[in-house]
Structure formats: C-alpha cells, structure tokens
Design a protein around this motif. Sequence first.
Motif, mmCIF file in Angstrom:
data_model
loop_
_atom_site.group_PDB
_atom_site.id
_atom_site.type_symbol
_atom_site.label_atom_id
_atom_site.label_comp_id
_atom_site.label_asym_id
_atom_site.label_seq_id
_atom_site.Cartn_x
_atom_site.Cartn_y
_atom_site.Cartn_z
ATOM 1 N N ASP A 9 0.749 -1.232 -0.141
ATOM 2 C CA ASP A 9 0.172 0.083 0.210
ATOM 3 C C ASP A 9 0.800 1.522 0.000
ATOM 4 O O ASP A 9 2.115 1.303 0.107
ATOM 5 C CB ASP A 9 -1.123 -0.164 1.217
ATOM 6 C CG ASP A 9 -0.215 0.054 2.626
ATOM 7 O OD1 ASP A 9 0.784 0.605 2.730
ATOM 8 O OD2 ASP A 9 -0.677 -0.400 3.334
ATOM 9 N N LYS A 79 -4.649 9.719 -0.945
ATOM 10 C CA LYS A 79 -5.862 9.902 -0.092
ATOM 11 C C LYS A 79 -6.025 9.429 1.104
ATOM 12 O O LYS A 79 -6.306 10.085 2.061
ATOM 13 C CB LYS A 79 -7.055 9.821 -1.005
ATOM 14 C CG LYS A 79 -8.475 10.367 -0.324
ATOM 15 C CD LYS A 79 -8.592 11.690 -0.635
ATOM 16 C CE LYS A 79 -10.174 12.034 0.046
ATOM 17 N NZ LYS A 79 -10.309 11.947 1.081
ATOM 18 N N PRO A 80 -5.718 7.936 1.171
ATOM 19 C CA PRO A 80 -6.005 7.540 2.519
ATOM 20 C C PRO A 80 -4.844 7.776 3.576
ATOM 21 O O PRO A 80 -5.159 8.136 4.775
ATOM 22 C CB PRO A 80 -5.481 5.922 2.475
ATOM 23 C CG PRO A 80 -6.046 5.643 0.944
ATOM 24 C CD PRO A 80 -5.816 6.947 0.186
ATOM 25 N N TYR A 82 -3.512 11.010 3.459
ATOM 26 C CA TYR A 82 -3.907 12.183 3.757
ATOM 27 C C TYR A 82 -5.350 12.332 4.952
ATOM 28 O O TYR A 82 -5.146 13.211 5.816
ATOM 29 C CB TYR A 82 -4.508 13.095 2.649
ATOM 30 C CG TYR A 82 -5.254 14.352 2.838
ATOM 31 C CD1 TYR A 82 -4.662 15.553 2.970
ATOM 32 C CD2 TYR A 82 -6.576 14.465 2.746
ATOM 33 C CE1 TYR A 82 -5.374 16.678 3.167
ATOM 34 C CE2 TYR A 82 -7.295 15.636 2.909
ATOM 35 C CZ TYR A 82 -6.760 16.730 3.239
ATOM 36 O OH TYR A 82 -7.454 17.916 3.532
ATOM 37 N N ASP A 83 -6.181 11.399 4.534
ATOM 38 C CA ASP A 83 -7.216 11.322 5.524
ATOM 39 C C ASP A 83 -6.766 10.998 6.811
ATOM 40 O O ASP A 83 -7.276 11.527 8.011
ATOM 41 C CB ASP A 83 -8.291 10.087 4.839
ATOM 42 C CG ASP A 83 -9.020 10.702 3.864
ATOM 43 O OD1 ASP A 83 -8.905 11.895 3.481
ATOM 44 O OD2 ASP A 83 -9.462 9.722 3.261
ATOM 45 N N TRP A 84 -5.767 9.956 7.001
ATOM 46 C CA TRP A 84 -5.333 9.573 8.324
ATOM 47 C C TRP A 84 -4.695 10.625 8.903
ATOM 48 O O TRP A 84 -4.711 11.168 10.118
ATOM 49 C CB TRP A 84 -4.118 8.387 8.007
ATOM 50 C CG TRP A 84 -3.754 7.783 9.534
ATOM 51 C CD1 TRP A 84 -4.307 7.364 10.247
ATOM 52 C CD2 TRP A 84 -2.182 8.156 9.656
ATOM 53 N NE1 TRP A 84 -3.402 6.909 11.352
ATOM 54 C CE2 TRP A 84 -2.222 7.364 11.059
ATOM 55 C CE3 TRP A 84 -1.165 8.594 9.275
ATOM 56 C CZ2 TRP A 84 -1.084 7.472 11.598
ATOM 57 C CZ3 TRP A 84 -0.083 8.656 9.616
ATOM 58 C CH2 TRP A 84 0.106 8.253 11.341
#
Length: 118
Positions: A9, A79-80, A82-84
């Motif tokens: 990932d 994006k994941p 960034y979200d975290w």
Amino acid sequence: MARAATTTDAFNAVAEPRRRRILDLLAGGERSVNDLVAALGVAQPLVSKHLRVLREVGLVEVRDEGRRRMYRLNGRPLKPIYDWVKSYEQSWAQRFERLDAVLEELKEIENGDDGDDD
C-alpha cells in the motif's frame, strides 16, 4: 510481527525517504528516469527499483515516449494517507495556538512589557 511489504500500500511505499523525494519531483510534472537519476544523484538501477515500488502501489504512472519512459504522479492513492494525517490536524492546531500564546508572552517580556497596566 512481520513488517508488510513495501508494495502492499501507499503507506509502506512512502515510508522510504528516497521514494518520497521521487514523488516530490514528480509533483512538479512528468519526468524521465534520467531526469530523476540526475536530480537524486543515485544510480539508475536504484531509481528504477523505487519507481517499480511506486508503480505497484499506483502512486506513479509510466508511458513510453520513444526510447524514454516518462513517469508522472498519480495522487489518488495518497488520499488514505491524507485522511489519516488529517485526523491529527485538530491536535496540531491546538498545539500551535498554545505555542503562539507562549511566543507572544516571551515577546512581551523581551520588550519589557510584563503585562501589568500600571
């Protein structure tokens, strides 16, 4: 517990500083492998290895342009991350506000203003 492979990932892929540097360079626009090699100052096989990891997690895309391979950033897999990270933003904002208050107090002390209005 075994560490996850770097190709599973985006989190694992960007854990390596040189791969983050490649992403920074590609954020400025499409680049060839030779451009990346020159900018990074490392051997071409090492750059290609990092690009392979970034491609496998979808962070970079490649296209052939004659004999050159051109790489570009694909930001969607970030994006994941960034979200975290965004979930910690409130904590940072509060700490920066406290730091601003302390710095302001120090500046007042340095300027001879002790805060008393005699």
